[in-house]
Design a protein around this motif. Structure first.
Motif, PDB file in Angstrom:
ATOM      1  N   THR A  73       0.798  -1.225   0.000  1.00  0.00           N
ATOM      2  CA  THR A  73       0.000   0.000   0.000  1.00  0.00           C
ATOM      3  C   THR A  73       0.833   1.278   0.000  1.00  0.00           C
ATOM      4  O   THR A  73       0.312   2.354   0.301  1.00  0.00           O
ATOM      5  CB  THR A  73      -0.970   0.008   1.198  1.00  0.00           C
ATOM      6  OG1 THR A  73      -0.237   0.043   2.422  1.00  0.00           O
ATOM      7  CG2 THR A  73      -1.895  -1.197   1.175  1.00  0.00           C
ATOM      8  N   VAL A 110      -5.770  -7.225   1.873  1.00  0.00           N
ATOM      9  CA  VAL A 110      -4.542  -6.455   1.653  1.00  0.00           C
ATOM     10  C   VAL A 110      -3.374  -7.367   2.008  1.00  0.00           C
ATOM     11  O   VAL A 110      -3.239  -7.790   3.162  1.00  0.00           O
ATOM     12  CB  VAL A 110      -4.506  -5.178   2.506  1.00  0.00           C
ATOM     13  CG1 VAL A 110      -3.189  -4.428   2.286  1.00  0.00           C
ATOM     14  CG2 VAL A 110      -5.692  -4.281   2.202  1.00  0.00           C
ATOM     15  N   ASN A 123      -2.192   1.559   4.505  1.00  0.00           N
ATOM     16  CA  ASN A 123      -2.979   0.718   5.408  1.00  0.00           C
ATOM     17  C   ASN A 123      -3.963   1.567   6.195  1.00  0.00           C
ATOM     18  O   ASN A 123      -5.047   1.103   6.568  1.00  0.00           O
ATOM     19  CB  ASN A 123      -2.072  -0.002   6.416  1.00  0.00           C
ATOM     20  CG  ASN A 123      -1.284  -1.134   5.809  1.00  0.00           C
ATOM     21  OD1 ASN A 123      -1.415  -1.454   4.646  1.00  0.00           O
ATOM     22  ND2 ASN A 123      -0.432  -1.739   6.638  1.00  0.00           N
ATOM     23  N   PRO A 133      -8.024   2.224   9.766  1.00  0.00           N
ATOM     24  CA  PRO A 133      -7.795   1.388   8.586  1.00  0.00           C
ATOM     25  C   PRO A 133      -8.460   1.984   7.345  1.00  0.00           C
ATOM     26  O   PRO A 133      -9.649   2.329   7.375  1.00  0.00           O
ATOM     27  CB  PRO A 133      -8.422   0.050   8.981  1.00  0.00           C
ATOM     28  CG  PRO A 133      -8.338   0.024  10.481  1.00  0.00           C
ATOM     29  CD  PRO A 133      -8.567   1.444  10.903  1.00  0.00           C
ATOM     30  N   TYR A 140      -6.055  -7.798   6.528  1.00  0.00           N
ATOM     31  CA  TYR A 140      -4.679  -7.441   6.174  1.00  0.00           C
ATOM     32  C   TYR A 140      -3.800  -8.627   6.525  1.00  0.00           C
ATOM     33  O   TYR A 140      -3.905  -9.172   7.628  1.00  0.00           O
ATOM     34  CB  TYR A 140      -4.220  -6.218   6.958  1.00  0.00           C
ATOM     35  CG  TYR A 140      -4.863  -4.891   6.620  1.00  0.00           C
ATOM     36  CD1 TYR A 140      -4.097  -3.857   6.087  1.00  0.00           C
ATOM     37  CD2 TYR A 140      -6.215  -4.643   6.856  1.00  0.00           C
ATOM     38  CE1 TYR A 140      -4.655  -2.611   5.816  1.00  0.00           C
ATOM     39  CE2 TYR A 140      -6.792  -3.406   6.585  1.00  0.00           C
ATOM     40  CZ  TYR A 140      -6.004  -2.401   6.063  1.00  0.00           C
ATOM     41  OH  TYR A 140      -6.562  -1.171   5.800  1.00  0.00           O
ATOM     42  N   VAL A 170      -4.375  -1.104  12.468  1.00  0.00           N
ATOM     43  CA  VAL A 170      -5.047  -2.226  11.805  1.00  0.00           C
ATOM     44  C   VAL A 170      -5.069  -3.435  12.734  1.00  0.00           C
ATOM     45  O   VAL A 170      -6.096  -4.112  12.891  1.00  0.00           O
ATOM     46  CB  VAL A 170      -4.339  -2.563  10.475  1.00  0.00           C
ATOM     47  CG1 VAL A 170      -4.996  -3.759   9.809  1.00  0.00           C
ATOM     48  CG2 VAL A 170      -4.346  -1.361   9.537  1.00  0.00           C
ATOM     49  N   PHE A 176      -5.884  -7.761  11.307  1.00  0.00           N
ATOM     50  CA  PHE A 176      -4.583  -8.255  10.865  1.00  0.00           C
ATOM     51  C   PHE A 176      -4.510  -9.773  11.024  1.00  0.00           C
ATOM     52  O   PHE A 176      -4.854 -10.315  12.075  1.00  0.00           O
ATOM     53  CB  PHE A 176      -3.470  -7.607  11.694  1.00  0.00           C
ATOM     54  CG  PHE A 176      -2.274  -7.206  10.891  1.00  0.00           C
ATOM     55  CD1 PHE A 176      -2.022  -5.882  10.601  1.00  0.00           C
ATOM     56  CD2 PHE A 176      -1.385  -8.162  10.416  1.00  0.00           C
ATOM     57  CE1 PHE A 176      -0.915  -5.506   9.859  1.00  0.00           C
ATOM     58  CE2 PHE A 176      -0.278  -7.796   9.685  1.00  0.00           C
ATOM     59  CZ  PHE A 176      -0.044  -6.466   9.402  1.00  0.00           C
TER      60      PHE A 176
END
Length: 298
Positions: A73, A110, A123, A133, A140, A170, A176
């Motif tokens: 990102t 992601v 992110n 986020p 993620y 995140v 995550f």
């Protein structure tokens, strides 16, 4: 120009953030001297001038199996960074991402190849005085080895800042995930496979895309620049284990060489993609520009 590549049931788009300033190449790849660049005339005009390798920051946006997936990102807007070229950016990245069909709320996954500043920035985005986020409905994902390495490392102030504004929000929001990536790789979505590419960082992964017609490999920082095809031994100034980085790079290049599979460079400037060909004991990149997308305007 925004480009896309159709692999057959898997489509990948390059969504631009910024072209990195000319001084980035000599800093990042100090051994990529004028003489070294001169030994690979195929680098010009796209990837270098007579003296300096060109680099860029972008995200690969992938449609596969009905999912919208982002790979890395970039640097992000409004981040406090020690690198002047990265500090306090204000780009239209999110507009370009939306124009490419990847509005933030539509992103499902992601993938973060490794936890370096210029790969995690988007992110999060600033909402008032809080970093939230950017992709509220996404998971993620990075490798557990990568996460564990940084969790056990005594971080300097700059890296602590990066974790505070681009990683921990995140994680603390429960979005995550950590993947155990074996030597043979790990499928994380239809047509999407993480493969180990350690050296630049201990848990870095590259990302394989497998379409119905052909495959592609997104480099992460296992290959910063095409000059490392002609000179695979060239390491970056921020490789944690340079010898392992060289071994990972040679392994990936050998797998791709003389096939129909695309190499997609996470920091490669336009045209960004190409075919790897063996060339007198080394490698070279045969550029294969993708198809311009409607997001190319502006």
């Amino acid at each position: 120009t925004h480009l896309s590549w159709d692999l057959g049931e898997v489509t990948v788009r390059r969504v631009d953030e910024i072209a990195l300033p000319p001084q980035t190449g000599p800093w990042l790849l100090p051994e990529a001297t004028k003489e070294v660049i001169g030994e690979a005339p195929w680098l010009r005009p796209h990837f270098a001038d007579a003296e300096v390798p060109y680099l860029a920051s972008h995200t690969f946006a992938v449609e596969a199996g009905g999912l919208r997936i982002l790979v890395d990102t970039g640097i992000g807007n409004g981040k406090e960074r020690a690198n002047d070229a990265w500090n306090g950016l204000n780009t239209d990245y999110l507009g370009r991402l939306t124009a490419a069909g990847f509005a933030p709320e539509s992103v499902d996954l992601v993938i973060i190849t490794h936890l370096h500043t210029d790969h995690v920035g988007w992110n999060t985005r600033l909402d008032g005085d809080c970093w939230l986020p950017t992709f509220p409905n996404a998971r993620y994902l990075t490798s557990r080895t990568e996460w564990d390495y940084w969790a056990a490392t005594d971080l300097d102030a700059n890296r602590r800042q990066m974790f505070r504004d681009s990683v921990l929000p995140v994680h603390d929001n429960g979005q995550f995930d950590l993947a155990d990536v074996p030597e043979g790789g790990l499928q994380v979505a239809p047509g999407i496979r993480l493969v180990p590419a350690a050296g630049h960082t201990p848990g870095q992964t590259a990302v394989e895309l497998h379409g119905a017609d052909r495959s592609a490999l997104i480099t992460g920082d296992s290959i910063h620049h095409p000059v490392q095809l002609s000179h695979p031994h060239l390491t970056s100034c921020v490789d944690i284990d340079p010898e392992q980085a060289v071994n990972s790079r040679r392994r990936l290049l050998d797998t791709l060489a003389d096939t129909h599979d695309l190499l997609l460079g996470t920091h490669f400037p336009h045209p960004t993609a190409g075919l790897v060909r063996r060339d007198q004991g080394r490698y070279r990149l045969l550029p294969e520009p993708g198809t311009p997308t409607p997001a190319a305007a502006g």
